[in-house]
Design an enzyme around this catalytic site. Structure first.
Site, mmCIF file in Angstrom:
data_model
loop_
_atom_site.group_PDB
_atom_site.id
_atom_site.type_symbol
_atom_site.label_atom_id
_atom_site.label_comp_id
_atom_site.label_asym_id
_atom_site.label_seq_id
_atom_site.Cartn_x
_atom_site.Cartn_y
_atom_site.Cartn_z
ATOM 1 C CD GLU A 9 36.062 35.947 39.582
ATOM 2 O OE1 GLU A 9 35.118 35.216 39.238
ATOM 3 O OE2 GLU A 9 36.424 36.955 38.944
ATOM 4 C CG ASN A 22 42.961 37.486 40.452
ATOM 5 O OD1 ASN A 22 43.524 38.531 40.767
ATOM 6 N ND2 ASN A 22 42.158 37.409 39.396
ATOM 7 C CG HIS A 50 36.723 44.305 37.824
ATOM 8 N ND1 HIS A 50 37.216 44.634 36.572
ATOM 9 C CD2 HIS A 50 37.073 43.008 38.028
ATOM 10 C CE1 HIS A 50 37.823 43.583 36.045
ATOM 11 N NE2 HIS A 50 37.758 42.584 36.907
ATOM 12 C CD GLU A 92 40.518 40.111 36.642
ATOM 13 O OE1 GLU A 92 39.322 40.435 36.505
ATOM 14 O OE2 GLU A 92 40.881 38.944 36.872
ATOM 15 C CG ASP A 140 37.392 47.452 34.887
ATOM 16 O OD1 ASP A 140 37.026 47.341 36.067
ATOM 17 O OD2 ASP A 140 37.115 46.604 34.013
#
Ligand code: G2I
Length: 313
Positions: A128, A170, A207, A236, A238
């Site tokens: 990030e 990432n 996400h 990750e 979702d």
């Protein structure tokens, strides 16, 4: 057709993983689903900087090893998350800057990667580092203020510490090809490849929600990064509301890109999610499979139904 996510992904040489939280390993509903369905594990918080080096120079792998050992004892591989990040820094690191912080980052990478040397298939070396919005700039942080080269220093340190791990960058909000943050990350990876900075993979957190919706150009993004000569992974995943069609689309996007290593969802049941109110995962709170689960499994099985054909054949 295979009947679990991990086995179905393995048919194409990929994996299907989940984030695991050490505090849930005593929940038998949780461990039975996780043990059955997934063949890759990411520690949700336990390998982060505050967990592994709570005091400077004093490493603590007790929670991280609980997750690692559960994974390996259950036949799963492990992604490492994460070595250099602006967030979840221990207090001592938050108070550092400049060359002292730079050295602390290097020492941290060396300490954690030595403990897991040869045992982690992919490390999220840097997490990030780009800002949201239209600037395409780096995110402001103590690490960024230590010098713009902090990311490549992290990757060079990581390569020397464990040459067997794939080294990933990432980030989130980098799935839509038209977004400035995506382009900024692309330019960094292209530059690293041109200059020989050791980077092997890019993790797309994925996400997805109403503020950061899935866009079908995600496949273009994955293809364009792969064309730079790095592997890609969905790290990750979702999706707000867990629409089955969107889960299928994301799965098919990975399957369409030969350098897409696999998919990790960020938790098992909705109740395990950092955004549980969005019910974004593949399993209901009682452990039952959601429609999105079947959509993902079917996609991994090549689009065939996971149910036995009516004619028994
Ligand atoms: O925020 C979602 C993810 C975004 N990408 C990087 C991931 O590392 C991040 O994971 C989340 C975890 O899922 C949360 O569980 O990272 C959060 C922190 O940045 C985690 O939340 C923290 C809480 O904020 C703490 O209060 C809590 O002590 O989890 C900690 C352990 O339960």
């Amino acid at each position: 057709a295979e009947s679990t996510l991990g086995a179905a992904a393995a048919q194409s040489g990929r994996y299907f993983g989940t984030a695991i939280a050490s505090g849930r390993l005593s929940d038998s509903t949780y461990t039975s689903i996780a043990g059955r369905e997934f063949n890759m594990v990411t520690a949700e918080n336990e390998m982060k900087i505050d967990a592994t080096e709570p005091q400077r120079g004093q490493f603590n792998f007790s929670s991280a090893d609980r997750v690692y050992n559960w994974a390996v004892q259950n036949g799963k591989q492990v992604r490492g998350h994460t070595l250099a990040w602006h967030s979840q820094q221990p207090g001592w690191m938050q108070s550092l800057s400049g060359s002292a912080l730079r050295q602390a980052m290097i020492d941290h990478i060396n300490g954690v990667m030595a403990h897991y040397k040869g045992k982690i298939v992919q490390w999220d070396v840097v997490n990030e580092a780009f800002a949201d919005g239209s600037s395409g700039a780096r995110r402001d942080s103590n690490l960024q203020r230590s010098g713009n080269d902090w990311i490549e220093v992290a990757f060079r340190t990581a390569r020397a510490a464990d040459p067997s791990a794939k080294l990933c960058y990432n980030d989130y909000n980098v799935e839509n090809w038209t977004w400035a943050k995506t382009q900024a990350m692309y330019n960094m990876v292209r530059d690293f490849k041109q200059r020989g900075v050791p980077i092997d993979c890019v993790g797309f957190q994925s996400h997805f929600n109403s503020g950061s919706p899935y866009n079908s150009n995600f496949r273009t993004t994955l293809q364009n990064f792969a064309a730079l000569g790095v592997d890609v992974a969905i790290t990750e995943l979702d999706i707000q509301g867990a629409p089955a069609s969107t889960y299928a689309n994301v799965t098919n996007d990975c399957l369409a890109v030969s350098r897409c290593l696999g998919i990790t969802v960020w938790g098992v049941r909705d109740s395990d999610s950092w955004r549980s109110e969005q019910t974004p995962l593949l399993f209901n709170n009682d452990g039952s499979k959601k429609a999105a689960y079947t959509a993902v499994l079917d996609a991994l099985n090549g689009g065939a139904s996971s149910e036995p054909p009516a004619d028994g054949g």
